[in-house]
Scaffold this active site. Sequence first.
Site, PDB file in Angstrom:
ATOM      1  N   SER A 531       0.841  -1.185   0.000  1.00 44.68           N
ATOM      2  CA  SER A 531       0.000   0.000   0.000  1.00 44.68           C
ATOM      3  C   SER A 531       0.886   1.249   0.000  1.00 44.68           C
ATOM      4  O   SER A 531       1.689   1.431  -0.912  1.00 44.68           O
ATOM      5  CB  SER A 531      -0.965  -0.045   1.185  1.00 44.68           C
ATOM      6  OG  SER A 531      -2.023   0.854   1.019  1.00 44.68           O
ATOM      7  N   ASP A 616      -9.795  -3.928  -5.318  1.00 43.07           N
ATOM      8  CA  ASP A 616      -9.258  -3.046  -4.288  1.00 43.07           C
ATOM      9  C   ASP A 616      -9.839  -1.643  -4.450  1.00 43.07           C
ATOM     10  O   ASP A 616      -9.699  -1.017  -5.497  1.00 43.07           O
ATOM     11  CB  ASP A 616      -7.728  -3.002  -4.414  1.00 43.07           C
ATOM     12  CG  ASP A 616      -7.040  -2.366  -3.224  1.00 43.07           C
ATOM     13  OD1 ASP A 616      -7.701  -1.622  -2.478  1.00 43.07           O
ATOM     14  OD2 ASP A 616      -5.833  -2.609  -3.042  1.00 43.07           O
ATOM     15  N   HIS A 651      -8.065  -5.080  -1.184  1.00 42.92           N
ATOM     16  CA  HIS A 651      -6.830  -4.514  -0.637  1.00 42.92           C
ATOM     17  C   HIS A 651      -6.075  -5.505   0.235  1.00 42.92           C
ATOM     18  O   HIS A 651      -4.850  -5.488   0.289  1.00 42.92           O
ATOM     19  CB  HIS A 651      -7.178  -3.267   0.188  1.00 42.92           C
ATOM     20  CG  HIS A 651      -6.012  -2.388   0.487  1.00 42.92           C
ATOM     21  ND1 HIS A 651      -5.319  -1.717  -0.490  1.00 42.92           N
ATOM     22  CD2 HIS A 651      -5.404  -2.064   1.663  1.00 42.92           C
ATOM     23  CE1 HIS A 651      -4.346  -1.011   0.062  1.00 42.92           C
ATOM     24  NE2 HIS A 651      -4.377  -1.203   1.363  1.00 42.92           N
TER      25      HIS A 651
END
Length: 678
Positions: A531, A616, A651
């Site tokens: 991320s 995501d 995610h």
Amino acid sequence: MTDAPIARRDAGSDPYHWLEQRDTDAVLDHLKAENAYLEAQLADRGELREALFQEIKGRIRETDLSLPVPWGPWLYYQRTTAGDEYPRHYRCPRPADGSLSVDESAEQLLLDPNALAGDGYLSLGAFTISQDHRLLGYSLDTAGDEIYRLFVKDLDSGSVSELPFDDCDGQMTWANENRTLFFVTLDDTHRPWRLYRHALGDESADLVFEEADGRFFLSCYRSSSERQLILSLGSKTTSEAWVLDADKPRGEFACVAPRQEDHEYDVDHGLLDGQWTWFVRSNQTGINFALYVADEVQPGRQHWRQLIAHDEKRMLEGVTLNRDAFTLSLREGGLPIIEVHPQAAAPYPVQLPDAAYSLYVQDSLEFHSPAIRLRYEALNRPAQVRQLELASGEQQVLKQTPVEGPFDADAYESRRVWATAADGTQVPISLVARKDVLAAGTPAPLYLYGYGAYGESLDPWFSHARLSLLERGFVFAIAHVRGGGELGEAWYRAGKLEHKQNTFGDFIACAERLIADGLTTSAQLAISGGSAGGLLIGAVLNQRPELFAAAIAEVPFVDVLNTMQNPDLPLTVTEYDEWGDPNQPEVFERIKGYAPYENISAQAYPAILAVAGYNDSRVQYWEAAKWVAKLRATRSDNNLLLLKTDLGAGHGGMSGRYQALKDVALEYAFLFKVLGVA
């Protein structure tokens, strides 16, 4: 052997923009071609991947019982069973002797996510029991896009009702009369922005609150005392709280302190000296926060009285309330500290055995409970749940996460070392390896992990899977770079906005220190981040590619400049406080100066594995896809460059514990191949 997919390159400043056209044949075909290329390149590691999966799985106790949580007349707990992807949720009558003994003959199955998931994706959001213990509210995400459906189960009859509401973020909060639920919905940018009140049996819900400012996220939760409902609104720099008597859910929420730019505060409700009191953690007198109290009937800011003063050396991260004590979660010198303040005795710190560790309050239990539960772990110590008696400070290890098969914590050594950044700042590194690897004094393969954003702290944690690296002679290290929260609020602020380059420079300094100490070499050094940590990986690969042999970027935020210019994407507007608003020319140039996608150049890069989730909603799949496409077309090397897109995940990657282990086995097999590890 399958050739590497070469993405179409269009004219214009962003030649791979077409990869953002979700669900088109061209995009799906390209992603599938990348997946096929990855499998072809790692085909010679198929047996190793399966062996790693079995090895990691073999360390995990597949059939286990969680530590029961006492609440009212019941013990609540989860049970995992070999072969199942998800734990089942149960309860049984609470023993009269106060023990945590589970009576399987009288237990009640509350929820079985395995039956709900089938072969697809499943994420359980809320799991909340009404105050009379008769109803279960729960929410499910079945795509990985973090949009939830809401359900209520009658625990007496077993009947389940789906609530008729769309675009929910998964939150569910009960009022005390056991009939009213509060829930939150998402706007077009996936931001939690509206709070609704729903009475069971009704077809509709009442809008209670709408947050129009795109920087602010909305949440609703119960106070520690169970007497109040709290509506929390927060941006990256500013917050506001509203409160409502949980016994009167049809009433109006009252604002505690109207928002003021850069004033962050949060509230809870409990007892102090026998009086119902508001506890307020606020940064109004300093960035490390202080603690205030206010009478129950006068929570306004003008009535706040200081209880714990701001301390330049200690960050006040949180407060836990019980009837007979309040507990401070602090951070000092890069480590978490728990400090207990009994109502009728002197405060004391919780004593712990390791030099570097992770520690937090896992469960405050019932408000009247004389004890709380702490979660404690270190790089070489599996997680423990410790019961802390608030009055005496006595600790008891109630449960330690088991490691199946041969495992000796004393065979590993954990260290804390410090790197010197370009500006002289000392940057902590936590590391672990087998003692014999460190004692040998020769460089070893090293896996360096980093994040460095949002003030999040990467406290040392134990990993069953990581043992597969350590047992093969790896060193594992965490770079606690600026932008994280390990050394308090100032550490965070020194790695955001105009200071973002510090995050990247710190990580490079950590790598250089580990090499200078003889722990590893550039040819043996692998780096990883996910991320916002993927942005870190992408940036340092552009700035110092020769320093590393391999990199893994999980759902990497590598297209930061284009994303931050698109306010229609989830999270963009609220992220201005973290990265800056590129509509301002100087900010545009600053982000452009480090953005991984824009700064790819015709140089040699190490081997790279990028992982994305098609659904995501936080970091769109195309960030990794565009990054890899541009790297393929631009770089001067022929090192392994792989993209894996989970077409049914978000995610957090694939759901289910076995699938997650297979993903780790894939990453390790990639590393072993490029580093030449058997």
